[in-house]
Design a protein around this motif. Sequence first.
Motif, PDB file in Angstrom:
ATOM      1  N   PRO A  32      15.068  89.940  82.245  1.00 59.34           N
ATOM      2  CA  PRO A  32      15.919  90.874  82.996  1.00 59.34           C
ATOM      3  C   PRO A  32      16.862  90.130  83.948  1.00 59.34           C
ATOM      4  CG  PRO A  32      13.648  91.628  82.939  1.00 59.34           C
ATOM      5  CD  PRO A  32      13.642  90.269  82.324  1.00 59.34           C
ATOM      6  N   GLY A  33      18.137  90.362  83.783  1.00 61.89           N
ATOM      7  CA  GLY A  33      19.143  89.760  84.666  1.00 61.89           C
ATOM      8  C   GLY A  33      19.412  88.283  84.436  1.00 61.89           C
ATOM      9  N   VAL A  34      18.808  87.685  83.394  1.00 60.21           N
ATOM     10  CA  VAL A  34      18.987  86.239  83.148  1.00 60.21           C
ATOM     11  C   VAL A  34      19.526  86.035  81.732  1.00 60.21           C
ATOM     12  CG1 VAL A  34      17.811  83.987  83.073  1.00 60.21           C
ATOM     13  CG2 VAL A  34      16.972  85.789  84.601  1.00 60.21           C
ATOM     14  N   ARG A  35      20.607  85.244  81.621  1.00 60.05           N
ATOM     15  CA  ARG A  35      21.182  85.078  80.287  1.00 60.05           C
ATOM     16  C   ARG A  35      21.098  83.625  79.800  1.00 60.05           C
ATOM     17  NH1 ARG A  35      26.745  88.265  80.715  1.00 60.05           N
ATOM     18  NH2 ARG A  35      26.791  87.264  82.769  1.00 60.05           N
ATOM     19  N   ILE A  36      20.414  82.797  80.607  1.00 65.06           N
ATOM     20  CA  ILE A  36      20.336  81.373  80.275  1.00 65.06           C
ATOM     21  C   ILE A  36      18.883  80.985  79.996  1.00 65.06           C
ATOM     22  CG2 ILE A  36      20.597  79.072  81.309  1.00 65.06           C
ATOM     23  CD1 ILE A  36      23.024  80.179  82.788  1.00 65.06           C
ATOM     24  N   LEU A  37      18.657  80.340  78.868  1.00 71.80           N
ATOM     25  CA  LEU A  37      17.307  79.892  78.533  1.00 71.80           C
ATOM     26  C   LEU A  37      17.259  78.374  78.720  1.00 71.80           C
ATOM     27  CD1 LEU A  37      14.595  80.963  77.050  1.00 71.80           C
ATOM     28  CD2 LEU A  37      15.548  79.758  75.068  1.00 71.80           C
ATOM     29  N   PRO A  38      16.448  77.865  79.660  1.00 71.06           N
ATOM     30  CA  PRO A  38      16.363  76.403  79.790  1.00 71.06           C
ATOM     31  C   PRO A  38      15.905  75.793  78.461  1.00 71.06           C
ATOM     32  CG  PRO A  38      15.369  77.479  81.687  1.00 71.06           C
ATOM     33  CD  PRO A  38      15.657  78.556  80.684  1.00 71.06           C
ATOM     34  N   SER A  39      16.562  74.686  78.051  1.00 71.81           N
ATOM     35  CA  SER A  39      16.258  74.096  76.736  1.00 71.81           C
ATOM     36  C   SER A  39      15.019  73.203  76.814  1.00 71.81           C
ATOM     37  CB  SER A  39      17.448  73.288  76.237  1.00 71.81           C
ATOM     38  OG  SER A  39      18.605  74.078  76.212  1.00 71.81           O
ATOM     39  N   LEU A  40      13.898  73.790  77.186  1.00 69.22           N
ATOM     40  CA  LEU A  40      12.646  73.022  77.266  1.00 69.22           C
ATOM     41  C   LEU A  40      11.565  73.755  76.485  1.00 69.22           C
ATOM     42  CD1 LEU A  40      13.991  72.610  80.355  1.00 69.22           C
ATOM     43  CD2 LEU A  40      11.927  71.270  80.589  1.00 69.22           C
ATOM     44  N   VAL A  41      10.688  72.964  75.893  1.00 74.06           N
ATOM     45  CA  VAL A  41       9.511  73.565  75.265  1.00 74.06           C
ATOM     46  C   VAL A  41       8.280  72.836  75.786  1.00 74.06           C
ATOM     47  CG1 VAL A  41      10.712  74.324  73.188  1.00 74.06           C
ATOM     48  CG2 VAL A  41       9.620  72.109  73.209  1.00 74.06           C
ATOM     49  N   GLY A  42       7.149  73.492  75.707  1.00 70.99           N
ATOM     50  CA  GLY A  42       5.923  72.867  76.210  1.00 70.99           C
ATOM     51  C   GLY A  42       4.706  73.577  75.661  1.00 70.99           C
ATOM     52  N   VAL A  43       3.557  72.962  75.922  1.00 72.27           N
ATOM     53  CA  VAL A  43       2.300  73.563  75.509  1.00 72.27           C
ATOM     54  C   VAL A  43       1.507  73.863  76.781  1.00 72.27           C
ATOM     55  CG1 VAL A  43       0.150  73.177  74.239  1.00 72.27           C
ATOM     56  CG2 VAL A  43       2.307  72.345  73.299  1.00 72.27           C
ATOM     57  N   ALA A  44       1.074  75.114  76.919  1.00 75.92           N
ATOM     58  CA  ALA A  44       0.374  75.526  78.140  1.00 75.92           C
ATOM     59  C   ALA A  44      -1.088  75.055  78.106  1.00 75.92           C
ATOM     60  CB  ALA A  44       0.435  77.050  78.254  1.00 75.92           C
ATOM     61  N   ASP A  45      -1.794  75.246  79.233  1.00 73.52           N
ATOM     62  CA  ASP A  45      -3.214  74.872  79.339  1.00 73.52           C
ATOM     63  C   ASP A  45      -4.031  75.458  78.186  1.00 73.52           C
ATOM     64  OD1 ASP A  45      -2.699  73.605  81.683  1.00 73.52           O
ATOM     65  OD2 ASP A  45      -3.210  75.328  82.961  1.00 73.52           O
ATOM     66  N   ASP A  46      -3.708  76.708  77.832  1.00 82.83           N
ATOM     67  CA  ASP A  46      -4.497  77.381  76.794  1.00 82.83           C
ATOM     68  C   ASP A  46      -3.987  77.085  75.384  1.00 82.83           C
ATOM     69  OD1 ASP A  46      -2.121  78.727  76.628  1.00 82.83           O
ATOM     70  OD2 ASP A  46      -2.926  80.709  77.118  1.00 82.83           O
ATOM     71  N   GLY A  47      -3.084  76.127  75.264  1.00 88.52           N
ATOM     72  CA  GLY A  47      -2.601  75.727  73.939  1.00 88.52           C
ATOM     73  C   GLY A  47      -1.447  76.560  73.431  1.00 88.52           C
ATOM     74  N   SER A  48      -1.020  77.594  74.178  1.00 86.63           N
ATOM     75  CA  SER A  48       0.087  78.421  73.680  1.00 86.63           C
ATOM     76  C   SER A  48       1.424  77.710  73.908  1.00 86.63           C
ATOM     77  CB  SER A  48       0.075  79.792  74.363  1.00 86.63           C
ATOM     78  OG  SER A  48       0.215  79.615  75.752  1.00 86.63           O
ATOM     79  N   LEU A  49       2.412  78.118  73.126  1.00 84.47           N
ATOM     80  CA  LEU A  49       3.735  77.492  73.200  1.00 84.47           C
ATOM     81  C   LEU A  49       4.554  78.108  74.335  1.00 84.47           C
ATOM     82  CD1 LEU A  49       5.751  75.547  71.690  1.00 84.47           C
ATOM     83  CD2 LEU A  49       6.608  77.619  70.574  1.00 84.47           C
ATOM     84  N   LEU A  50       5.179  77.246  75.107  1.00 80.47           N
ATOM     85  CA  LEU A  50       6.064  77.724  76.184  1.00 80.47           C
ATOM     86  C   LEU A  50       7.492  77.329  75.820  1.00 80.47           C
ATOM     87  CD1 LEU A  50       4.065  76.349  79.280  1.00 80.47           C
ATOM     88  CD2 LEU A  50       3.998  78.679  78.355  1.00 80.47           C
ATOM     89  N   VAL A  51       8.427  78.256  75.981  1.00 81.58           N
ATOM     90  CA  VAL A  51       9.835  77.934  75.741  1.00 81.58           C
ATOM     91  C   VAL A  51      10.637  78.479  76.915  1.00 81.58           C
ATOM     92  CG1 VAL A  51      11.813  78.201  74.176  1.00 81.58           C
ATOM     93  CG2 VAL A  51       9.514  78.175  73.227  1.00 81.58           C
ATOM     94  N   GLY A  52      11.564  77.665  77.416  1.00 74.42           N
ATOM     95  CA  GLY A  52      12.443  78.159  78.480  1.00 74.42           C
ATOM     96  C   GLY A  52      11.876  77.925  79.871  1.00 74.42           C
ATOM     97  N   GLU A  53      12.017  78.959  80.730  1.00 77.36           N
ATOM     98  CA  GLU A  53      11.661  78.822  82.144  1.00 77.36           C
ATOM     99  C   GLU A  53      10.219  78.355  82.350  1.00 77.36           C
ATOM    100  OE1 GLU A  53      14.062  79.111  84.395  1.00 77.36           O
ATOM    101  OE2 GLU A  53      12.615  78.535  85.947  1.00 77.36           O
ATOM    102  N   ALA A  54       9.298  78.905  81.558  1.00 75.04           N
ATOM    103  CA  ALA A  54       7.885  78.548  81.729  1.00 75.04           C
ATOM    104  C   ALA A  54       7.683  77.067  81.430  1.00 75.04           C
ATOM    105  CB  ALA A  54       7.026  79.404  80.811  1.00 75.04           C
ATOM    106  N   ALA A  55       8.352  76.567  80.401  1.00 72.55           N
ATOM    107  CA  ALA A  55       8.223  75.145  80.058  1.00 72.55           C
ATOM    108  C   ALA A  55       8.867  74.293  81.151  1.00 72.55           C
ATOM    109  CB  ALA A  55       8.892  74.882  78.711  1.00 72.55           C
ATOM    110  N   ARG A  56       9.950  74.786  81.695  1.00 75.15           N
ATOM    111  CA  ARG A  56      10.637  74.055  82.761  1.00 75.15           C
ATOM    112  C   ARG A  56       9.730  73.971  83.998  1.00 75.15           C
ATOM    113  NH1 ARG A  56      16.386  74.107  85.626  1.00 75.15           N
ATOM    114  NH2 ARG A  56      15.755  75.092  87.528  1.00 75.15           N
ATOM    115  N   ASN A  57       9.037  75.058  84.291  1.00 80.38           N
ATOM    116  CA  ASN A  57       8.173  75.059  85.472  1.00 80.38           C
ATOM    117  C   ASN A  57       7.019  74.087  85.350  1.00 80.38           C
ATOM    118  OD1 ASN A  57       9.737  76.888  86.760  1.00 80.38           O
ATOM    119  ND2 ASN A  57       8.564  78.679  86.093  1.00 80.38           N
TER     120      ASN A  57
END
Length: 591
Positions: A32-57
């Motif tokens: 909501p209100g955001v049109r930019i996806l940070p170009s980052l990917v990552g794997v979270a603690d639980d093994g799920s895939l993170l793309v965008g802001e969550a991966a950046r964080n």
Amino acid sequence: MTEIIVGIDLGTTNSEVAIVRQGRVEVIPVAPGVRILPSLVGVADDGSLLVGEAARNQYALHPERSVRSIKRRMGEFTPVQMAGKDYSPQEISAMILRRLRDIAEAHLGQPVGKAVITVPAYFSDAQRQATREAGEIAGLEVVRIINEPTAAALAYESCHHGARKALVYDLGGGTFDVSVVNLESDVVEVLASHGNNHLGGDDFDQKLIAFATDHLRERHDIDVGQHPLAMARLQHAAEAAKIILSSEPYATLSEEYLLEKDGVPIHLSVEVSRNEYEEMIEPYIAETLDAVHIALSGAGLTVADINEILLVGGATRTPLIQRRLEQELGMQPRAEVDPDLCVAMGAAIQAAVIAGDQAPTVLIDVTPYTFGTSALEYFNGQMYPFCFVPLIRKNTPIPVSKSEGFCTIFDGQSKVDIHVYQGEDPDALNNIEIGRFTIEGLRDAPAGNPLVTTFSLDVNGILQVTSREKETGLVHSITIDNAISRFTGDKLAEARERIDGLFGGQEDAVQPSSGATSAEASSPTDDGRRLRVEAGALIEKAERLLAKAGTEDAEDLVNGIEAVKDRTDGSDTDLKAAMDALADLLYYLDV
Ligand code: AMP
């Protein structure tokens, strides 16, 4: 209905997806209100895939489980490691593309199978091929790969204005490219391109981070570099401060409870001025200007051959960049299309054309005039109190809010007159004065007491001008209802009456300009008016010196001041002679 083809800007730092619907270009929100996806990917603690802001964080804390800037690796065969597994650069890019595709499908409520994807002009065949493969892995048929400067030119509609040459200056988070493009009957050709794959807004953040870490070392004898979590927070604070400095003259880098030292919490709060910041980043800007000249000579062109400069990339919102480009190339760069989104918009326009739609127009509300105030500055080699200081430049998208710092000019100055002008002339008196007010009751301080003046213009043309004494927060403001309408003829007379009304109708030395353009500025009335304004400034300066002058000098000064005052209502020639005599005296006493 024509088939859906989305346009994708697959950027080093950020990516966006756009579409043309009902003849309008729409950048699809990723949240909501955001049109930019940070170009980052990552794997979270639980093994799920993170793309965008969550991966950046999570990047700063778990770099081994995150991948950023994969675009720099496109076309390479060496795998990239993420959470202990190997991936090809195409696969990592595909994760970003897949997320954009899902977002587009959810937004449009139908499947999306085709895309136009942009790449830098310098990308080799191998890099383009890798981008195409990334699209296919993500389930997208890449109907065309287009160059980023080409997409920018499409978004700016430059190609609809006949044969022209444009310089596309693209400064993103981590990359810088400048391209010279030839635009002719809807064909965009990149003539030359130059840049630095490792230069961008992130480097500006690093300068501010270094500024904050130095401050913490000096103030608290602590090395933040040893604390990854604190560094991650500092990174956010630095970027936020940088963005504030694009529209305000001061920003505070602040993070509460950043660290602990011997059990005591350490809060960060350090102010940085735009001037200090501009000094920090100046070498980077100089490097980009060198690249501009290299690109121009690569295209066999000179500055004089360029018809327009198009700004692309979030970091081009930095005012120093716009100023330096204008100084260097002698024209105001175009910045009306959102620089973060314009490549994605151009890709969507290209996609619409491929799908058989009519090329749409990017609709933007911009201000047709420049708005600013006046200040005492050097003008044609001498100090002049009515130098025009633009705050909101012509063609800026609205709504917009911009602030600038000013200082009092003499000790104990208790008030400042703020004049509001519409126009383009460096001499404020040749612009149209659309309002003015006085901020009074300033603290008793030496010259240099800072004030921040803010201009906020909304889509209805309502301009609010506020001036704030920085140290005390004392504010005064006015609202001008129809700032965007051109003040001509009757309207001008009306406006003048209104302003006169505000000032009790009395004629004073600083009458609003009659709206003359610079070509008309030498009419006798304007010259006379200007002379009287200068006389006022001269008297003010002489009166200030009076306090410090010895008896003999004071007597000469009083005579000189009286002579100027006496001739204010007389002929211009007499007044000028008296002013020259007083100016000579001031020159002699000032040294
Ligand atoms: P891009 O890669 O084109 O999305 O640009 C991202 C870069 O632009 C990042 O370094 C951002 O911090 C920077 N940026 C975004 N907005 C601004 C702004 N208002 N002033 C200065 N830099 C900005």
